[in-house]
Design a protein around this motif. Sequence first.
Motif, PDB file in Angstrom:
ATOM      1  N   ALA A  90       1.695  -8.493  -2.486  1.00  0.00           N
ATOM      2  CA  ALA A  90       0.383  -8.629  -1.843  1.00  0.00           C
ATOM      3  C   ALA A  90      -0.345  -9.890  -2.291  1.00  0.00           C
ATOM      4  O   ALA A  90      -1.102 -10.483  -1.508  1.00  0.00           O
ATOM      5  CB  ALA A  90      -0.469  -7.399  -2.127  1.00  0.00           C
ATOM      6  N   CYS A  91      -0.113 -10.333  -3.526  1.00  0.00           N
ATOM      7  CA  CYS A  91      -0.817 -11.521  -4.008  1.00  0.00           C
ATOM      8  C   CYS A  91      -0.374 -12.779  -3.267  1.00  0.00           C
ATOM      9  O   CYS A  91      -1.058 -13.805  -3.323  1.00  0.00           O
ATOM     10  CB  CYS A  91      -0.632 -11.690  -5.519  1.00  0.00           C
ATOM     11  N   LYS A  92       0.755 -12.708  -2.561  1.00  0.00           N
ATOM     12  CA  LYS A  92       1.262 -13.849  -1.793  1.00  0.00           C
ATOM     13  C   LYS A  92       1.029 -13.689  -0.292  1.00  0.00           C
ATOM     14  O   LYS A  92       1.489 -14.520   0.495  1.00  0.00           O
ATOM     15  CB  LYS A  92       2.772 -14.007  -2.048  1.00  0.00           C
ATOM     16  N   LEU A  93       0.314 -12.619   0.100  1.00  0.00           N
ATOM     17  CA  LEU A  93       0.215 -12.289   1.516  1.00  0.00           C
ATOM     18  C   LEU A  93      -1.233 -12.094   1.983  1.00  0.00           C
ATOM     19  O   LEU A  93      -1.495 -11.278   2.860  1.00  0.00           O
ATOM     20  CB  LEU A  93       1.017 -11.019   1.821  1.00  0.00           C
ATOM     21  N   ALA A  94      -2.160 -12.840   1.430  1.00  0.00           N
ATOM     22  CA  ALA A  94      -3.554 -12.696   1.847  1.00  0.00           C
ATOM     23  C   ALA A  94      -3.686 -12.896   3.360  1.00  0.00           C
ATOM     24  O   ALA A  94      -3.245 -13.909   3.914  1.00  0.00           O
ATOM     25  CB  ALA A  94      -4.426 -13.707   1.110  1.00  0.00           C
ATOM     26  N   GLY A  95      -4.265 -11.887   4.032  1.00  0.00           N
ATOM     27  CA  GLY A  95      -4.463 -11.963   5.471  1.00  0.00           C
ATOM     28  C   GLY A  95      -3.203 -11.709   6.283  1.00  0.00           C
ATOM     29  O   GLY A  95      -3.252 -11.807   7.516  1.00  0.00           O
ATOM     30  N   ARG A  96      -2.116 -11.382   5.619  1.00  0.00           N
ATOM     31  CA  ARG A  96      -0.852 -11.160   6.333  1.00  0.00           C
ATOM     32  C   ARG A  96      -0.354  -9.735   6.086  1.00  0.00           C
ATOM     33  O   ARG A  96      -1.023  -8.933   5.443  1.00  0.00           O
ATOM     34  CB  ARG A  96       0.178 -12.205   5.901  1.00  0.00           C
ATOM     35  N   LEU A  97       0.820  -9.436   6.620  1.00  0.00           N
ATOM     36  CA  LEU A  97       1.271  -8.052   6.686  1.00  0.00           C
ATOM     37  C   LEU A  97       2.275  -7.700   5.584  1.00  0.00           C
ATOM     38  O   LEU A  97       3.205  -8.456   5.291  1.00  0.00           O
ATOM     39  CB  LEU A  97       1.904  -7.781   8.051  1.00  0.00           C
ATOM     40  N   LEU A  98       2.047  -6.521   5.018  1.00  0.00           N
ATOM     41  CA  LEU A  98       2.921  -5.953   4.014  1.00  0.00           C
ATOM     42  C   LEU A  98       3.352  -4.573   4.512  1.00  0.00           C
ATOM     43  O   LEU A  98       2.521  -3.769   4.948  1.00  0.00           O
ATOM     44  CB  LEU A  98       2.191  -5.831   2.677  1.00  0.00           C
ATOM     45  N   TYR A  99       4.647  -4.316   4.447  1.00  0.00           N
ATOM     46  CA  TYR A  99       5.199  -3.054   4.934  1.00  0.00           C
ATOM     47  C   TYR A  99       5.833  -2.287   3.770  1.00  0.00           C
ATOM     48  O   TYR A  99       6.319  -2.876   2.802  1.00  0.00           O
ATOM     49  CB  TYR A  99       6.278  -3.305   5.989  1.00  0.00           C
ATOM     50  N   LEU A 100       5.832  -0.974   3.914  1.00  0.00           N
ATOM     51  CA  LEU A 100       6.483  -0.098   2.942  1.00  0.00           C
ATOM     52  C   LEU A 100       7.327   0.896   3.717  1.00  0.00           C
ATOM     53  O   LEU A 100       6.842   1.567   4.632  1.00  0.00           O
ATOM     54  CB  LEU A 100       5.431   0.634   2.111  1.00  0.00           C
ATOM     55  N   VAL A 101       8.613   0.982   3.366  1.00  0.00           N
ATOM     56  CA  VAL A 101       9.516   1.903   4.044  1.00  0.00           C
ATOM     57  C   VAL A 101      10.230   2.733   2.989  1.00  0.00           C
ATOM     58  O   VAL A 101      10.563   2.238   1.908  1.00  0.00           O
ATOM     59  CB  VAL A 101      10.534   1.147   4.934  1.00  0.00           C
ATOM     60  N   GLY A 102      10.430   4.003   3.289  1.00  0.00           N
ATOM     61  CA  GLY A 102      11.115   4.850   2.331  1.00  0.00           C
ATOM     62  C   GLY A 102      11.421   6.210   2.897  1.00  0.00           C
ATOM     63  O   GLY A 102      10.930   6.597   3.967  1.00  0.00           O
ATOM     64  N   GLU A 103      12.242   6.935   2.153  1.00  0.00           N
ATOM     65  CA  GLU A 103      12.603   8.288   2.550  1.00  0.00           C
ATOM     66  C   GLU A 103      11.498   9.265   2.163  1.00  0.00           C
ATOM     67  O   GLU A 103      10.800   9.079   1.157  1.00  0.00           O
ATOM     68  CB  GLU A 103      13.909   8.695   1.873  1.00  0.00           C
ATOM     69  N   LYS A 104      11.355  10.319   2.942  1.00  0.00           N
ATOM     70  CA  LYS A 104      10.345  11.327   2.628  1.00  0.00           C
ATOM     71  C   LYS A 104      10.617  11.955   1.270  1.00  0.00           C
ATOM     72  O   LYS A 104       9.688  12.199   0.496  1.00  0.00           O
ATOM     73  CB  LYS A 104      10.325  12.397   3.722  1.00  0.00           C
ATOM     74  N   ARG A 105      11.884  12.182   0.952  1.00  0.00           N
ATOM     75  CA  ARG A 105      12.228  12.796  -0.325  1.00  0.00           C
ATOM     76  C   ARG A 105      11.926  11.862  -1.495  1.00  0.00           C
ATOM     77  O   ARG A 105      11.855  12.302  -2.646  1.00  0.00           O
ATOM     78  CB  ARG A 105      13.701  13.207  -0.337  1.00  0.00           C
ATOM     79  N   ALA A 106      11.764  10.576  -1.239  1.00  0.00           N
ATOM     80  CA  ALA A 106      11.432   9.609  -2.287  1.00  0.00           C
ATOM     81  C   ALA A 106       9.932   9.474  -2.499  1.00  0.00           C
ATOM     82  O   ALA A 106       9.496   8.736  -3.385  1.00  0.00           O
ATOM     83  CB  ALA A 106      12.023   8.247  -1.951  1.00  0.00           C
ATOM     84  N   GLY A 107       9.130  10.159  -1.666  1.00  0.00           N
ATOM     85  CA  GLY A 107       7.692  10.120  -1.859  1.00  0.00           C
ATOM     86  C   GLY A 107       6.953   9.152  -0.969  1.00  0.00           C
ATOM     87  O   GLY A 107       5.846   8.723  -1.305  1.00  0.00           O
ATOM     88  N   ILE A 108       7.525   8.796   0.171  1.00  0.00           N
ATOM     89  CA  ILE A 108       6.851   7.858   1.059  1.00  0.00           C
ATOM     90  C   ILE A 108       5.522   8.420   1.568  1.00  0.00           C
ATOM     91  O   ILE A 108       4.632   7.668   1.974  1.00  0.00           O
ATOM     92  CB  ILE A 108       7.772   7.468   2.241  1.00  0.00           C
TER      93      ILE A 108
END
Length: 333
Positions: A90-108
């Motif tokens: 996030a510190c390199k993405l001011a004003g831009r998009l950050l995504y998070l993807v994961g499995e439900k069993r992993a706690g997404i």
Amino acid sequence: MDPRSEVLLRQADLFSGELLLAGLPADDLLGQLPNARGWSWHAGDHQQLQARFGDRCAFGVEPPSAPFEAAVLFLPKSRELTDYLLEALACKLAGRLLYLVGEKRAGIERAAKQLAPFGQARKLDSARHCQLWQVKVAHSPAPPDLERLAQRFSLPLIGGPLQVVSLPGVFSHGRLDRGTALLLEHLDDLPGGRMLDFGCGAGIVGSCLKRRYPESELILLDVDAFAVESSRLTLAANGLDASVIAGDGIDAAPRDCSAIVSNPPFHQGVHTHYEASESLLQRAASHLSPGGELRLVANAFLRYPPLIEASLGRCDTLQEADGFRIYSARRER
């Protein structure tokens, strides 16, 4: 194809620009997203990705220096590591998009809460038992100082306390696990020479070996870049000199070891994996010099003695306590 990658490819139009894939699996996702680059901290995944995609994938505990317009983090198991990785991106993405993807069993499911410090998070997709979240970084944090996020603790040992530096995501983060504690009680009478701490984690076993056998060459090996860095920090905190290397399993270790000492891993992420430990037991003989010893701690329910005996011969149980066993076997001369 990893199901998390499949979820991303369902939204492939979002990822046509310069994209960083952090913690990506070793599949064909980079091949499907030609403008993307990878960042891995798993030596095995990185080795496979590098073989297929060359320098499009970096390895280490910090994001690569090459610029990117957006980033996807593949959710790791550790919450502390997730927090560090999100801040590092996030510190390199001011004003831009950050995504998070994961499995439900992993706690997404907790993704929205972990993304909240950076902006308003929203769920884009849910499929393949996975979820994909997005946030536009409205509040860009300062670059995180990884060493400041380390947990430091002292182990009272014979010969003086051992200072341990544990980074987020490392096995038994911030504490001494019972298996390792039991193994530390059984480091006597090992053959001197080249010693290997396999699956070194925060470097506790390796540091104790170097203290006890100061004339021996000590090598610490782990598949995880954060464990490798933790071990380096622990060694430095105690004024100890040893080699620390990143590698995927025993095949990455040197030959002609006098001793291999290990609390071998059998968990990776939210899934259970035994391959690294079983490969160690099956191929230890090829990494031990004649008369060299394999000594390890393992959960008592794991059927390791037959694997050890098939490779090295007689396997002795030095102690059984608290659900763990200490095994010892020597390569015949």
